[in-house]
Motif scaffolding. Structure first.
Motif, mmCIF file in Angstrom:
data_model
loop_
_atom_site.group_PDB
_atom_site.id
_atom_site.type_symbol
_atom_site.label_atom_id
_atom_site.label_comp_id
_atom_site.label_asym_id
_atom_site.label_seq_id
_atom_site.Cartn_x
_atom_site.Cartn_y
_atom_site.Cartn_z
ATOM 1 N N LEU A 130 -6.555 10.863 3.483
ATOM 2 C CA LEU A 130 -6.314 9.604 2.551
ATOM 3 C C LEU A 130 -5.005 9.984 3.597
ATOM 4 N N SER A 131 -4.557 7.962 3.533
ATOM 5 C CA SER A 131 -3.522 8.075 4.240
ATOM 6 C C SER A 131 -2.422 7.786 3.490
ATOM 7 N N THR A 132 -0.648 8.318 3.944
ATOM 8 C CA THR A 132 0.524 8.152 2.947
ATOM 9 C C THR A 132 0.087 6.884 2.433
ATOM 10 N N GLN A 133 0.323 5.438 2.425
ATOM 11 C CA GLN A 133 0.763 4.746 1.883
ATOM 12 C C GLN A 133 -0.329 4.833 0.976
ATOM 13 N N GLU A 134 -1.987 5.026 0.943
ATOM 14 C CA GLU A 134 -2.784 5.105 0.147
ATOM 15 C C GLU A 134 -2.639 6.215 -1.526
ATOM 16 N N LYS A 135 -1.879 7.313 -0.393
ATOM 17 C CA LYS A 135 -1.350 8.415 -1.193
ATOM 18 C C LYS A 135 -0.559 8.196 -2.180
ATOM 19 N N GLU A 136 0.409 7.372 -2.002
ATOM 20 C CA GLU A 136 1.897 6.881 -2.807
ATOM 21 C C GLU A 136 0.645 5.499 -3.719
#
Length: 290
Positions: free
Chosen positions: A79-85
């Motif tokens: 997952l991208s950083t944004q998706e994890k956030e």
């Protein structure tokens, strides 16, 4: 939990553990052959465990994780950083790790003259400017294979107007065997002959297709997507298989992850011609005698 039995308190066993229970997972379709083998061994080892699996394009795997349709997914990217956030803001903690490495294979019809290609030539094929016209065939327009090829070779650009998505990797192979001017892009495990039982050798590719050798820019030599060349990072189109889990306890999803990372699970990846990443892969030199 505590219940009463003839006046005595007994402790009930949890409904789900790492070795028993019932869960749904979603897996990138290009890894179906090897994950079928992993599940077969896992199921035989833990008969009280039921893992229902669906094979889908990468985008749909990610979507299932967000919708909680699948507690665990196996796909070609973290997952991208944004998706994890986004997950974190909803109180969901994500665990992820690469468990194996595979490659993307480029296949053509046996009558094609292009058995060797540089990445520059492959780039022009994808853009539709190569010296010979090819119909380019992918598994699915939402697949990780399409994303990888575009991000790696033609970022920010469009594919040739003669690019098509069929259904799955098997359909790509079928199309290429039947059409001389076609070029297919598939996961490497799909190009090996399923009837080849020699697990100690380099493996044989399927009949009816030609697997293109790609040039490694650092050595100037051409390599086919054999396991050793993937492990040594000589074959250029490499990618990793990640597990991504939203399981917040030690449940069956964690049990399957532990199995994939264990020696038996990693051995299955190795036998499927992928490169295991959680145990050391031994590469031995072999002399081929005429």
């Amino acid at each position: 939990m505590i219940s009463c039995n003839n006046g005595k308190a007994i402790k009930e066993e949890p409904a789900e553990t790492t070795q028993k229970g019932n869960i749904s997972i979603t897996v990138d379709e290009s890894f179906k052959p090897v994950i079928e083998q992993e599940l077969k061994v896992f199921d035989s080892s833990f008969p009280d465990a039921t893992i229902r699996v669906q094979y889908k394009p990468e985008n749909q795997c990610i979507e299932d994780l967000f919708k909680d349709s699948a507690r665990l997914i196996l796909t070609t990217r973290d997952l991208s950083t944004q998706e994890k956030e986004t997950m974190k803001s909803n109180g969901i903690k994500i665990k992820s790790l690469p468990v194996a490495m595979d490659a993307i294979a480029v296949i053509v019809h046996p009558n094609s003259p292009d058995s060797l290609m540089t990445l520059g030539q492959l780039r022009t094929v994808l853009q539709g400017t190569f010296s010979r016209p090819y119909t380019i065939v992918f598994d699915n327009q939402q697949s990780g294979t399409v994303r990888y090829m575009m991000d790696s070779l033609i970022p920010g650009q469009k594919l040739s107007s003669k690019s098509y998505a069929v259904k799955d990797n098997a359909s790509v192979i079928k199309y290429v065997t039947e059409n001389e001017n076609s070029l297919g892009i598939v996961g490497v495990s799909h190009v090996y002959d399923p009837e080849d039982s020699d697990i100690n050798g380099v493996g044989k590719f399927r009949k009816g297709i030609r697997v293109v050798s790609l040039m490694d820019d650092s050595t100037g030599k051409f390599y086919e997507p054999y396991q050793a060349y993937i492990a040594l990072k000589k074959y250029p189109l490499r990618r990793s298989l990640y597990f991504v889990s939203r399981e917040s306890w030690q449940g069956l999803g964690t049990g399957f992850i532990n199995f994939l990372c264990s020696e038996p699970g990693q051995l299955i990846f190795s036998k499927a011609r992928l490169v295991p990443l959680r145990v050391q892969l031994r590469i031995r030199e072999a002399e081929i005698k005429p």
